[in-house]
Design a protein around this motif. Structure first.
Motif, PDB file in Angstrom:
ATOM      1  N   UNK A  40       1.559   7.164  -3.647  1.00 46.99           N
ATOM      2  CA  UNK A  40       2.127   6.313  -4.690  1.00 46.99           C
ATOM      3  C   UNK A  40       1.164   6.300  -5.868  1.00 46.99           C
ATOM      4  N   UNK A  41       1.716   6.342  -7.057  1.00 42.75           N
ATOM      5  CA  UNK A  41       0.894   6.260  -8.259  1.00 42.75           C
ATOM      6  C   UNK A  41       0.453   4.826  -8.525  1.00 42.75           C
ATOM      7  N   UNK A  42      -0.342   4.658  -9.551  1.00 38.85           N
ATOM      8  CA  UNK A  42      -0.809   3.329  -9.948  1.00 38.85           C
ATOM      9  C   UNK A  42       0.389   2.422 -10.213  1.00 38.85           C
ATOM     10  N   UNK A  43       0.416   1.266  -9.568  1.00 37.91           N
ATOM     11  CA  UNK A  43       1.495   0.309  -9.742  1.00 37.91           C
ATOM     12  C   UNK A  43       2.760   0.640  -8.965  1.00 37.91           C
ATOM     13  N   UNK A  44       2.712   1.678  -8.128  1.00 42.00           N
ATOM     14  CA  UNK A  44       3.872   2.074  -7.333  1.00 42.00           C
ATOM     15  C   UNK A  44       3.614   1.819  -5.849  1.00 42.00           C
ATOM     16  N   UNK A  45       4.691   1.818  -5.080  1.00 39.48           N
ATOM     17  CA  UNK A  45       4.602   1.619  -3.630  1.00 39.48           C
ATOM     18  C   UNK A  45       5.566   2.571  -2.939  1.00 39.48           C
ATOM     19  N   UNK A  46       5.133   3.112  -1.824  1.00 37.28           N
ATOM     20  CA  UNK A  46       6.030   3.810  -0.913  1.00 37.28           C
ATOM     21  C   UNK A  46       6.549   2.732   0.026  1.00 37.28           C
ATOM     22  N   UNK A  47       7.847   2.460  -0.032  1.00 40.00           N
ATOM     23  CA  UNK A  47       8.417   1.406   0.805  1.00 40.00           C
ATOM     24  C   UNK A  47       8.595   1.916   2.229  1.00 40.00           C
ATOM     25  N   UNK A  61       6.914  -0.970  19.232  1.00 41.35           N
ATOM     26  CA  UNK A  61       6.292  -1.254  17.935  1.00 41.35           C
ATOM     27  C   UNK A  61       7.349  -1.136  16.848  1.00 41.35           C
ATOM     28  N   UNK A  62       7.382  -2.141  15.962  1.00 45.71           N
ATOM     29  CA  UNK A  62       8.259  -2.130  14.797  1.00 45.71           C
ATOM     30  C   UNK A  62       7.425  -2.585  13.604  1.00 45.71           C
ATOM     31  N   UNK A  63       7.631  -1.947  12.450  1.00 46.64           N
ATOM     32  CA  UNK A  63       6.870  -2.354  11.260  1.00 46.64           C
ATOM     33  C   UNK A  63       7.688  -2.086  10.001  1.00 46.64           C
ATOM     34  N   UNK A  64       7.409  -2.888   8.968  1.00 46.60           N
ATOM     35  CA  UNK A  64       7.966  -2.690   7.629  1.00 46.60           C
ATOM     36  C   UNK A  64       6.888  -3.061   6.633  1.00 46.60           C
ATOM     37  N   UNK A  65       7.034  -2.589   5.393  1.00 50.70           N
ATOM     38  CA  UNK A  65       6.075  -2.980   4.365  1.00 50.70           C
ATOM     39  C   UNK A  65       5.921  -1.928   3.293  1.00 50.70           C
ATOM     40  N   UNK A  66       4.702  -1.815   2.784  1.00 49.44           N
ATOM     41  CA  UNK A  66       4.420  -0.878   1.699  1.00 49.44           C
ATOM     42  C   UNK A  66       3.179  -0.063   1.976  1.00 49.44           C
ATOM     43  N   UNK A  67       3.198   1.171   1.470  1.00 46.57           N
ATOM     44  CA  UNK A  67       2.078   2.099   1.657  1.00 46.57           C
ATOM     45  C   UNK A  67       1.681   2.706   0.318  1.00 46.57           C
ATOM     46  N   UNK A  68       0.410   3.112   0.232  1.00 46.94           N
ATOM     47  CA  UNK A  68      -0.010   3.886  -0.940  1.00 46.94           C
ATOM     48  C   UNK A  68      -0.170   5.361  -0.584  1.00 46.94           C
ATOM     49  N   UNK A  69      -0.285   5.664   0.718  1.00 47.58           N
ATOM     50  CA  UNK A  69      -0.397   7.051   1.178  1.00 47.58           C
ATOM     51  C   UNK A  69       0.357   7.175   2.491  1.00 47.58           C
ATOM     52  N   UNK A  70       1.114   8.265   2.630  1.00 46.39           N
ATOM     53  CA  UNK A  70       1.900   8.502   3.829  1.00 46.39           C
ATOM     54  C   UNK A  70       1.816   9.977   4.200  1.00 46.39           C
ATOM     55  N   UNK A  71       1.481  10.228   5.464  1.00 45.38           N
ATOM     56  CA  UNK A  71       1.551  11.576   6.018  1.00 45.38           C
ATOM     57  C   UNK A  71       2.496  11.516   7.204  1.00 45.38           C
TER      58      UNK A  71
END
Length: 143
Positions: free
Chosen positions: A65-72, A39-49
């Protein structure tokens, strides 16, 4: 959007806002009858644990991530195998960039998509199992 390229063993999926990354990998594995693979993945998240393993448990940290932000999600890589019940069991490690550009990495516990994540699953030709290993105290990959 999901693409399964037959007779290739590659599944490509675009996950949408609000989808949970590990659950989506499990669902894709079920849908395409994947009993082992990469499995390989890339993208954006709003919540990460994510966690770091420490003698019998994971030391878990959460990031939002706050409003308008992204965890890359700069890199997610791992395997999917079948557990003792025959259900897909992904084991994924991630590296991510927080909105302030701080890098973080560890074992993926949970990831909520925003705005999207691209997932690639390369299916193995046989079945892989992830079964409890008493010597480790963890489920471990076996053939």
């Amino acid at each position: 959007m999901e693409v399964s390229l037959a007779p290739s063993s590659l599944v490509v999926a675009r996950l949408h806002p609000g989808e949970e990354l590990l659950e989506s990998i499990k669902n894709l594995s079920r849908k395409y009858s994947i009993s082992g693979g990469l499995v390989v993945a890339i993208g954006g998240l709003k919540h990460l644990e994510m966690g770091v393993y420490k003698v019998g448990k994971y030391d878990v940290q959460s990031f939002d991530a706050g409003e308008g932000e992204t965890i890359e999600l700069t890199s997610a890589i791992g395997s999917v195998a079948l557990d003792e019940k025959g259900d897909p069991s992904p084991h994924i490690h991630v590296t991510a960039s927080l909105p302030n550009h701080q890098p973080v990495s560890g074992h993926l516990i949970k990831g909520v998509v925003s705005p999207l994540v691209e997932v690639f699953i390369v299916s193995a030709s046989g079945t892989l199992r992830r079964l409890p290993d008493q010597s480790l105290g963890l489920p471990a990959l076996t053939a």
